[in-house]
Design an enzyme around this catalytic site. Sequence first.
Site, mmCIF file in Angstrom:
data_model
loop_
_atom_site.group_PDB
_atom_site.id
_atom_site.type_symbol
_atom_site.label_atom_id
_atom_site.label_comp_id
_atom_site.label_asym_id
_atom_site.label_seq_id
_atom_site.Cartn_x
_atom_site.Cartn_y
_atom_site.Cartn_z
ATOM 1 N N ASN A 197 1.114 -1.166 0.089
ATOM 2 C CA ASN A 197 -0.079 -0.064 0.024
ATOM 3 C C ASN A 197 0.921 1.297 -0.023
ATOM 4 O OD1 ASN A 197 -1.656 2.184 0.743
ATOM 5 N ND2 ASN A 197 -2.243 1.443 2.546
ATOM 6 N N TRP A 198 0.931 1.646 -1.109
ATOM 7 C CA TRP A 198 1.954 2.943 -1.388
ATOM 8 C C TRP A 198 1.606 4.290 -0.685
ATOM 9 C CZ3 TRP A 198 3.775 2.797 -6.937
ATOM 10 C CH2 TRP A 198 4.441 1.420 -7.444
ATOM 11 N N LYS A 199 0.039 4.145 -0.186
ATOM 12 C CA LYS A 199 -0.550 5.545 0.278
ATOM 13 C C LYS A 199 -0.087 6.484 -0.367
ATOM 14 C CE LYS A 199 0.010 3.289 5.025
ATOM 15 N NZ LYS A 199 0.151 3.500 6.294
ATOM 16 N N HIS A 203 -9.364 0.716 5.120
ATOM 17 C CA HIS A 203 -8.114 1.054 5.677
ATOM 18 C C HIS A 203 -8.565 1.671 6.756
ATOM 19 C CE1 HIS A 203 -4.107 2.144 6.542
ATOM 20 N NE2 HIS A 203 -3.847 1.083 5.703
ATOM 21 N N GLU A 219 -6.927 4.283 7.948
ATOM 22 C CA GLU A 219 -6.494 5.656 8.016
ATOM 23 C C GLU A 219 -8.164 6.430 7.303
ATOM 24 O OE1 GLU A 219 -3.081 5.404 5.678
ATOM 25 O OE2 GLU A 219 -2.215 4.584 7.563
ATOM 26 N N GLU A 227 -5.591 -5.336 10.478
ATOM 27 C CA GLU A 227 -4.428 -4.372 10.674
ATOM 28 C C GLU A 227 -4.737 -3.871 11.854
ATOM 29 O OE1 GLU A 227 -2.377 -3.285 6.830
ATOM 30 O OE2 GLU A 227 -4.140 -1.933 7.251
ATOM 31 N N GLY A 271 2.450 2.021 10.808
ATOM 32 C CA GLY A 271 3.346 2.923 10.740
ATOM 33 C C GLY A 271 4.137 3.331 11.792
ATOM 34 N N SER A 295 3.432 -2.562 10.361
ATOM 35 C CA SER A 295 4.650 -2.629 10.545
ATOM 36 C C SER A 295 5.426 -4.138 10.158
ATOM 37 C CB SER A 295 5.109 -2.282 12.048
ATOM 38 O OG SER A 295 4.746 -1.055 12.136
ATOM 39 N N GLY A 322 2.882 -1.199 4.206
ATOM 40 C CA GLY A 322 3.040 0.157 3.951
ATOM 41 C C GLY A 322 4.209 0.642 3.949
ATOM 42 N N GLY A 323 4.854 1.064 5.037
ATOM 43 C CA GLY A 323 6.311 1.699 4.722
ATOM 44 C C GLY A 323 7.278 0.778 3.861
HETATM 45 C C1 PEP Z 1 -0.610 -0.205 5.910
HETATM 46 O O1 PEP Z 1 -0.881 0.962 5.626
HETATM 47 O O2 PEP Z 1 -1.644 -0.809 5.459
HETATM 48 C C2 PEP Z 1 0.544 -0.466 6.797
HETATM 49 C C3 PEP Z 1 0.400 -1.862 7.227
HETATM 50 O O3 PEP Z 1 1.540 0.401 7.045
HETATM 51 P P1 PEP Z 1 2.708 -0.183 7.716
HETATM 52 O O4 PEP Z 1 3.523 -1.415 7.185
HETATM 53 O O5 PEP Z 1 3.676 1.083 7.312
HETATM 54 O O6 PEP Z 1 2.684 -0.068 9.109
#
Ligand code: PEP
Length: 252
Positions: free
Chosen positions: A9-11, A95, A97, A167, A173, A212, A233-234
């Site tokens: 997920n590049w956000k 998600h 967010e 999640e 994050g 994470s 994500g990251g």
């Molecule tokens: C996400 O945005 O779905 C996510 C899991 O982010 P991260 O891996 O950065 O925690």
Amino acid sequence: MRRPIVAGNWKLHGSRADNARLVEDLTAQIPSKPAGQCIVCPPLVYVQEVGRLLRGSSIELGAQDVCAETHGAFTGEVSAAMLKDVGAEYVIVGHSERRLIYRESDQLVARKFQAAQSKSLVPILCLGEQLAERDADRTKDVIGRQLDAVLELVGIDAFAHAVIAYEPVWAIGTGRNATPAQAQEVHHFIRTRVAARAAAVAARLRILYGGSMKPDNVRALMAEVDVDGGLVGGASLSAESFVRLVKEGSTP
Ligand code: PEP
């Protein structure tokens, strides 16, 4: 056997130039017939171009959100048909967010799930509790409520063509991942709740962990019986870490 999935997920990151570099590195290093599925979800404006860059590779294309409506006066929105039209095959819905920052309700998330499937997009349905909810021992209530809202609208058979991502909000994050045992407990809860409606659907349902996930914790998380991959994500923004995640996450 459930085929693992690692989805990035590049956000709200990237540019045409960054995306081109990242995709070039990914397509060079991810095998043409990987053991697991690999999906990337760029920002909406780049979905079509990233799809073009991915052509001929084994990496599949997703989007990060979709409108629950099909067309009309909904300024700024993008429909499932439009995503399909530009080559997306998957879409993230619910998600945290979007649930928290944009106040998306369980019912709206359910409608987005339904809208995605109506155009043959595979929804990646995110479920997750906040830290205060975990601390108050309400994790299963929250996950059950979020899941039931979708089940009630679309019915159990729809989950034969969907992916779930657990999640925990406190792990996204933050660099603080759920332990494998914590992830397994919730994944098992989700599978059991789906199995109560249809055991065969539950047995095939891929449930990803997100929060994470990194190359150094993916193996331990994926060793759990109900963890079928990751939503990342990251660590999906660097080819080096994403390729390692895909490789480690797809190794039995
Ligand atoms: C996400 O945005 O779905 C996510 C899991 O982010 P991260 O891996 O950065 O925690």
